[in-house]
Design a protein around this motif. Structure first.
Motif, PDB file in Angstrom:
ATOM      1  N   THR A 134      -3.119  -4.076  -8.000  1.00 35.36           N
ATOM      2  CA  THR A 134      -3.387  -2.654  -7.767  1.00 35.36           C
ATOM      3  C   THR A 134      -2.533  -1.789  -8.678  1.00 35.36           C
ATOM      4  OG1 THR A 134      -4.020  -3.033  -5.466  1.00 35.36           O
ATOM      5  CG2 THR A 134      -3.327  -0.812  -6.045  1.00 35.36           C
ATOM      6  N   ILE A 137      -4.003  -2.025 -12.163  1.00 36.77           N
ATOM      7  CA  ILE A 137      -5.235  -1.239 -12.274  1.00 36.77           C
ATOM      8  C   ILE A 137      -4.924   0.248 -12.296  1.00 36.77           C
ATOM      9  CG2 ILE A 137      -7.370  -0.613 -11.081  1.00 36.77           C
ATOM     10  CD1 ILE A 137      -7.554  -3.507 -10.130  1.00 36.77           C
ATOM     11  N   LEU A 138      -3.962   0.668 -11.471  1.00 34.43           N
ATOM     12  CA  LEU A 138      -3.598   2.083 -11.442  1.00 34.43           C
ATOM     13  C   LEU A 138      -3.061   2.529 -12.800  1.00 34.43           C
ATOM     14  CD1 LEU A 138      -3.620   4.342  -9.323  1.00 34.43           C
ATOM     15  CD2 LEU A 138      -1.229   3.829  -8.850  1.00 34.43           C
ATOM     16  N   THR A 141      -5.990   2.572 -15.404  1.00 32.73           N
ATOM     17  CA  THR A 141      -6.952   3.663 -15.299  1.00 32.73           C
ATOM     18  C   THR A 141      -6.507   4.923 -16.033  1.00 32.73           C
ATOM     19  OG1 THR A 141      -5.973   4.244 -13.167  1.00 32.73           O
ATOM     20  CG2 THR A 141      -7.968   2.918 -13.126  1.00 32.73           C
ATOM     21  N   THR A 262      -7.850   3.333  -5.690  1.00 25.03           N
ATOM     22  CA  THR A 262      -6.941   2.222  -5.971  1.00 25.03           C
ATOM     23  C   THR A 262      -5.636   2.393  -5.211  1.00 25.03           C
ATOM     24  OG1 THR A 262      -7.894   1.979  -8.197  1.00 25.03           O
ATOM     25  CG2 THR A 262      -5.743   0.973  -7.813  1.00 25.03           C
ATOM     26  N   ASN A 265      -6.290   1.658  -1.577  1.00 25.43           N
ATOM     27  CA  ASN A 265      -6.432   0.219  -1.372  1.00 25.43           C
ATOM     28  C   ASN A 265      -5.064  -0.466  -1.322  1.00 25.43           C
ATOM     29  OD1 ASN A 265      -8.253  -2.289  -1.459  1.00 25.43           O
ATOM     30  ND2 ASN A 265      -6.863  -2.665  -3.170  1.00 25.43           N
ATOM     31  N   GLY A 318     -11.990   0.762  -7.310  1.00 22.19           N
ATOM     32  CA  GLY A 318     -10.587   0.598  -6.970  1.00 22.19           C
ATOM     33  C   GLY A 318     -10.391  -0.280  -5.741  1.00 22.19           C
ATOM     34  N   ALA A 322      -9.886  -5.305  -7.480  1.00 21.10           N
ATOM     35  CA  ALA A 322      -8.672  -6.070  -7.186  1.00 21.10           C
ATOM     36  C   ALA A 322      -8.895  -7.049  -6.041  1.00 21.10           C
ATOM     37  CB  ALA A 322      -7.526  -5.114  -6.850  1.00 21.10           C
TER      38      ALA A 322
END
Length: 398
Positions: A134, A137-138, A141, A262, A265, A318, A322
């Motif tokens: 996470t 990914i954050l 992005t 995200t 999550n 999001g 993941a």
């Protein structure tokens, strides 16, 4: 989570963000590229699908290499190829040449996704992989958030400047990887690089019902986003008349939704459960897709009737990305690279087909883009419900 791990995750996020940057930064420049290369906008949009095909193919090769030679040599090779291909794009004087270098650029960038997922699997326990992913990914992005804005601003210098910047970023990242990213594959886990074992490992993943339920859900869900990426330059800039310089603002709204989902999550996944969050995201994608096809067919809501459901559709990634990837990789601790490669190859290969589907229909409305997104959203939920009826997390079920 230790500070050293946090810094490493930010680095991995930057590595993962290099490919979205290569896809999204030049979207506002597509009409200019078409004019400069004496090609149609629809033809130039195929460079997106070409990139996605190269990205999918590259991952199939990198997966076994990552499990055999280690993480670091593979990623150094991939980023070097990405950088050299970006330089080739700068000097492309025809669409076929640009397509070739975009293909090579994608093959180089594909190493990043495979290595990042394998590194996360190496460094963190199954319970912490989702949280770590996470954070990656954050961080990742941020790339598509600034990419269209940056690409639109750089149009004043010509579209070639976009690829010059990508080459510079690739070179800087190569140096950072050389210095800061460790080798995490233990010698006893290295797999011999033999064709028979490679095919056997891929077959093992493909036959694993629970893993494929998550992988296909993530694949179709992501394909809808790639349909948006392929079709949105026409829909926003030409159909709705949004200035190219403002395209990035609308694109950035999607990334803000993605970052928000995200973050949510990451906060809720341990409390609510990985699969519960995955199902919530998939339901949201299906509902948003159906709203898009209705608005695209009827014209209801005009521009914002498309923008708002698109934001909801992209935002749910999001939750889905993941959770689905972490769940699937958890079944294959000794073949994380192979499983990750197959996941990425499916995601970007089907994404390329979604982009081709959008551009295969004469562009006269938003319906080709929204229709493909709706189909992808419904298929994602359907794959999860069909293959994942008895899914449980691999840490609690073998």
């Amino acid at each position: 989570m230790r500070t050293s791990h946090l810094l490493l995750l930010i680095m991995l996020g930057a590595l993962s963000g290099l490919t979205p940057l290569a896809v999204d930064m030049y979207l506002p420049a597509i009409p200019s590229i078409a004019e400069d290369l004496a090609a149609s906008v629809e033809s130039v949009q195929l460079t997106i699908s070409t990139f996605l095909i190269g990205f999918a193919i590259g991952q199939l090769f990198y997966g076994p290499m990552v499990d055999s030679f280690g993480r670091k040599p593979v990623i150094l090779f991939g980023v070097a190829l990405f950088t050299l291909a970006s330089i080739g794009c700068v000097f492309a004087e025809s669409l076929p040449v640009l397509l070739l270098f975009r293909l090579l650029q994608a093959i180089g960038g594909a190493a990043g996704v495979v290595v990042v997922n394998a590194l996360l699997r190496d460094l963190f326990s199954p319970d912490d992989v989702v949280r770590a992913m996470t954070i990656v990914i954050l961080t990742m992005t941020l790339a598509p958030l600034v990419a269209p804005l940056l690409g639109g601003a750089m149009l004043a210098l010509g579209w070639h400047s976009i690829f010059i910047l990508l080459a510079l970023l690739g070179a800087l990242l190569w140096g950072a990887i050389l210095v800061w990213i460790p080798e995490t594959l233990k010698p006893k886990l290295r797999q011999p690089l033999r064709l028979g074992s490679v095919l056997s490992n891929y077959y093992r993943v493909l036959c694993h019902r629970k893993a494929m339920g998550s992988l296909l859900a993530s694949t179709f869900s992501s394909a809808g986003m790639f349909a948006f990426i392929s079709g949105s330059p026409y829909v926003y800039i030409q159909y709705f008349g949004v200035p190219a310089q403002h395209y990035g603002l609308l694109f950035g709204l999607n990334v803000l939704f993605l970052m928000g989902m995200t973050f949510i999550n990451g906060r809720l996944v341990k409390r609510v459960g990985l699969l519960a969050m995955l199902r919530l995201g998939l339901i949201l994608s299906a509902v948003a897709g159906l709203a898009l096809v209705f608005n695209g067919a009827t014209g209801w809501g005009g521009l914002w009737g498309i923008v708002i459901p698109v934001c909801c559709y992209v935002g749910q990634l999001g939750m889905v990305g993941a959770n689905a990837t972490s769940h699937a990789l958890g079944f294959f601790p000794a073949n994380a690279g192979t499983a990750s490669a197959l996941a990425g190859s499916l995601r970007f290969g089907v994404g390329a087909l979604a982009g081709v589907a959008v551009n295969s229909v004469p562009a006269t409305s938003a319906l080709p883009m929204t229709g493909v997104m709706a189909v992808c959203g419904v298929l994602a939920l359907g794959a999860h419900l069909w293959l994942g009826r008895t899914l449980r997390h691999p840490t609690r079920a073998g």
